[in-house]
Design an enzyme around this catalytic site. Structure first.
Site, short mmCIF file in Angstrom:
data_model
loop_
_atom_site.label_atom_id
_atom_site.label_comp_id
_atom_site.label_asym_id
_atom_site.label_seq_id
_atom_site.Cartn_x
_atom_site.Cartn_y
_atom_site.Cartn_z
N LEU A 46 1.04 -1.21 -0.01
CA LEU A 46 -0.07 -0.04 -0.02
C LEU A 46 0.78 1.31 -0.01
O LEU A 46 1.93 1.25 0.73
CB LEU A 46 -1.02 0.13 1.01
CG LEU A 46 -1.98 -1.00 1.24
CD1 LEU A 46 -2.80 -0.96 2.39
CD2 LEU A 46 -3.19 -0.37 0.10
N ASP A 47 0.61 2.34 -0.85
CA ASP A 47 1.32 3.43 -0.83
C ASP A 47 1.28 4.03 0.61
O ASP A 47 0.42 3.92 1.31
CB ASP A 47 0.73 4.42 -1.88
CG ASP A 47 1.04 3.71 -3.22
OD1 ASP A 47 2.23 3.30 -3.46
OD2 ASP A 47 -0.03 4.12 -4.04
N SER A 48 2.44 4.97 0.81
CA SER A 48 2.52 5.59 2.13
C SER A 48 1.10 6.43 2.51
O SER A 48 0.86 6.40 3.69
CB SER A 48 3.75 6.48 2.28
OG SER A 48 3.59 7.54 1.15
N PHE A 49 0.55 7.09 1.71
CA PHE A 49 -0.71 7.98 1.91
C PHE A 49 -1.87 6.78 2.09
O PHE A 49 -2.71 7.29 2.67
CB PHE A 49 -0.99 8.83 0.84
CG PHE A 49 -1.58 8.06 -0.48
CD1 PHE A 49 -3.03 8.37 -0.53
CD2 PHE A 49 -0.93 7.58 -1.51
CE1 PHE A 49 -3.68 7.62 -1.71
CE2 PHE A 49 -1.90 7.05 -2.50
CZ PHE A 49 -3.00 6.93 -2.48
N ALA A 50 -1.82 5.90 1.56
CA ALA A 50 -2.88 4.59 1.60
C ALA A 50 -3.12 4.26 3.08
O ALA A 50 -1.92 4.11 3.82
CB ALA A 50 -2.83 3.74 0.45
#
Length: 636
Positions: A46-50
């Site tokens: 998962l991307d860091s913002f997700a």
């Protein structure tokens, strides 16, 4: 009491709720520390913002990462229409602008982004081009071209919408169920392009990975409600960071407790939910299996009741899970040319036995997998572990086996009667009790310190807590059961509680010997009066005095050996003053030293004499060094 996590936990699966900010890789750090293992692997970043569900495999189950990675996934996404970023997410400033869209427009375009699609991945992604991450290549100024690939969107639903309010943007909350390799950022990008505008993700939350759900994940309670307003705030936070990193989220004991309690053992049920059939390795084939010898289909038996369930979409026809005859996970086998071939082997270990204290349970350390499965329990001090107690244990264990529940015992560090000046001492120590219950076949014991504060707890509140915290499904108790403040909760009241709390209460009849009920008080009196034959009948074994940790001093030598003396510091009952024929139970420690002194092979038991005096106990041993090995004294 020994604490947990001194050694790695069993191989398992941890559904973890990742918070926005940390990377997927850094989230593994928390799991490594919580489980005390270096071998973990996640099944889709998962991307860091997700945020949302990461399915993490530990130990040898990391071999299954490629299979779990292929599961379908479900996301919720807050999409901003009318503004865009080069990364299609909120980690960089908006640099492109378009128009806001209406709810009707989104509803009309959604069907075009459902079903089989060709999708071009975002250039800011972890995909590799010529061995370099596409995102790194773009940031270095290189031109990156990614080929479109086929994906499948099973569902694409509009959950909520925020109309244009004068800011030039509108927002949609989407729920998307899709195949492996789908980029939600790209779906938002392509939907906006079809509507003649631009977009980016304000927030993204993964809610499902195959059979695993975010609602059942460790640390899920830390996540906030996922709404459009939440997504807007999330975007503002990441946009405000610019080149700085998100605030670091510190690991806490509560986080570790949640991770440990959510660890899923790879049971046949879990294996089946992941698409694997499950076979039991026949007892006669276990030696062949342990030595890596070729196996035939006749060495396995299929768990048929699982095969009767509906098959899921990620069914695996090329591998199956293997279990030892005691249902402990043994590894995976592959099917090659219609024959069973080794995948990986998990060595057979001793049956798992966990000891929890009151604080552990309050922190949520008790495994949710066990709680959800349901537990079969008996509650009591169990001082002496006599024939009456054994009847309770047998009832608890047999029902657990019949109904596939987890068998456990709730007990106390000491008897509630220890403050009585006439109390002659406990019959068993806590360590003896735990060893007995482990060997009996229980999966866990909850040990509660019988403190003055705990003794004031009402019985109904206590039973309710046990029901909620341990998933109590079945409770076996004797006719004289009492618990709670002043022992006010009797079997009569407990039967009403069982109906309210929806668990089965089984009354186990007393065990009678020589016309009298077997009880701890009766055993204690018989020990004190040196009636050891009666004690053995009631305990179903000799009375054993725990000597572990005692310090012995040499008193004198005689023709039969060396007399050693120690203070009477134990809380255990002892017979009245006198000299007794006993059997000393010896450990293997220092055995070689003894054998040299004795010029013979060292033994594990020794028939000898034991003296009980007012302030001291004494034992006759062959050598002074043998005192280090005395673990217990069995009275004949």
């Amino acid at each position: 009491m020994a604490k947990k996590n001194k050694k790695p936990l069993v191989p398992g699966i941890v559904p973890l709720a990742k918070l926005p900010g940390p990377t997927s890789f850094s989230s593994l750090w928390s799991i490594k520390h919580a489980l005390n293992t270096e071998k973990v692997g996640h099944t889709g970043t998962l991307d860091s913002f997700a945020e949302g569900l990461l399915v993490v495999l530990s130990g040898k189950l990391t071999h299954l990462v490629p299979h779990v990675t292929g599961f379908t996934k479900t996301y919720k996404a807050v999409v901003c229409f009318g503004r865009g970023t080069v990364t299609l997410d909120p980690t960089v400033p908006c640099t492109v602008f378009g128009r806001a869209v209406t709810k009707k427009e989104v509803e009309e375009v959604i069907p075009k982004f459902t079903g089989a699609l060709l999708q071009k991945p975002p250039v800011y992604s972890a995909l590799r081009v010529d061995g370099i991450r596409a995102s790194d290549a773009v940031r270095d100024g290189s031109e990156v071209k990614l080929e479109s690939r086929e994906i499948f969107v099973y569902e694409n639903k509009l959950i909520d919408f925020k109309e244009y309010d004068g800011s030039g943007v509108s927002y949609a909350l989407l729920e998307i169920k899709c195949s492996k390799g789908t980029y939600i950022r790209a779906i938002a990008r392509d939907m906006a392009k079809a509507l003649g505008t631009v977009s980016y993700l304000c927030a993204l939350r993964r809610t499902e990975v195959g059979p695993f759900s975010l609602n059942e994940a460790a640390c899920a309670s830390e996540l906030k409600d996922f709404t459009i307003e939440y997504g807007i705030r999330n975007a503002s936070y990441f946009e405000s960071l610019k080149d700085s990193k998100p605030q670091k989220i510190e690991d806490t004991p509560e986080m570790y407790a949640s991770i440990r309690s959510h660890l899923l053992r790879f049971t046949p049920e879990v294996a089946y939910s992941c698409g694997f059939s499950s076979d039991i390795l026949k007892k006669e084939a276990e030696r062949l299996y342990a030595n890596g010898r070729p196996l035939l289909w006749k060495h396995f038996s299929r768990i048929q009741e699982l095969e009767e369930k509906p098959k899921n979409e990620w069914r695996c026809e090329t591998s199956f899970a293997v279990y030892y005859s005691d249902m402990q996970f043994a590894g995976m086998m592959n099917i090659v040319n219609s024959k069973p071939k080794y995948g990986f082997v998990v060595p057979h270990a001793k049956k798992e036995f966990k000891v929890y204290d009151w604080t552990d349970v309050l922190k949520g350390e008790f495994p949710l997998q066990w709680k959800n499965k349901g537990t079969s329990l008996t509650i009591g001090s169990f001082d002496g572990l006599h024939a009456g107690h054994d009847a309770l244990f047998e009832s608890t264990l047999s029902y657990a086996k019949e109904k596939s529940l987890v068998p456990g015992v709730v007990t106390f560090t000491r008897s509630c009667k220890t403050n009585d000046p006439l109390f002659k001492g406990q019959i068993t120590t806590l360590s003896q009790k735990l060893d007995f219950l482990k060997n009996k076949g229980f999966s866990f014991v909850l040990v509660i310190d019988f403190s003055p504060e705990f003794s004031k707890m009402e019985g109904t509140s206590f039973v309710h807590f046990i029901r909620e915290a341990l998933g109590l499904s079945y409770l076996a108790e004797g006719e004289d059961f009492r618990c709670g403040y002043k022992g006010l909760l009797t079997m009569k009241e407990l039967s009403l509680v069982a109906k309210d709390e929806n668990f089965i209460l089984q009354t186990v009849e007393d065990v009678v010997l020589d016309g009298k009920r077997v009880s701890s008080s009766r055993v204690r009196e018989s020990v004190f009066n040196a009636e050891f034959l009666n004690v053995q009948k009631m305990l179903l074994r000799p009375f054993s005095f725990d000597c572990s940790g005692f310090e012995w001093q040499k008193e004198r030598e005689d023709k039969d050996g060396v007399w050693l003396v120690s203070n009477r510091l134990s809380a255990q009952v002892l017979p009245k003053e006198g000299i007794y024929n006993v059997v000393a139970i010896l450990s293997g420690d220092e055995a070689f030293e003894d054998s040299v002194e004795l010029k013979e092979v060292s033994c594990n038991t020794l028939h000898t004499l034991f003296s009980v005096e007012k302030d001291f106990i004494k034992i006759l041993l062959a050598t002074e060094g043998m005192a280090k090995r005395v673990q217990a004294i069995n009275f004949l």
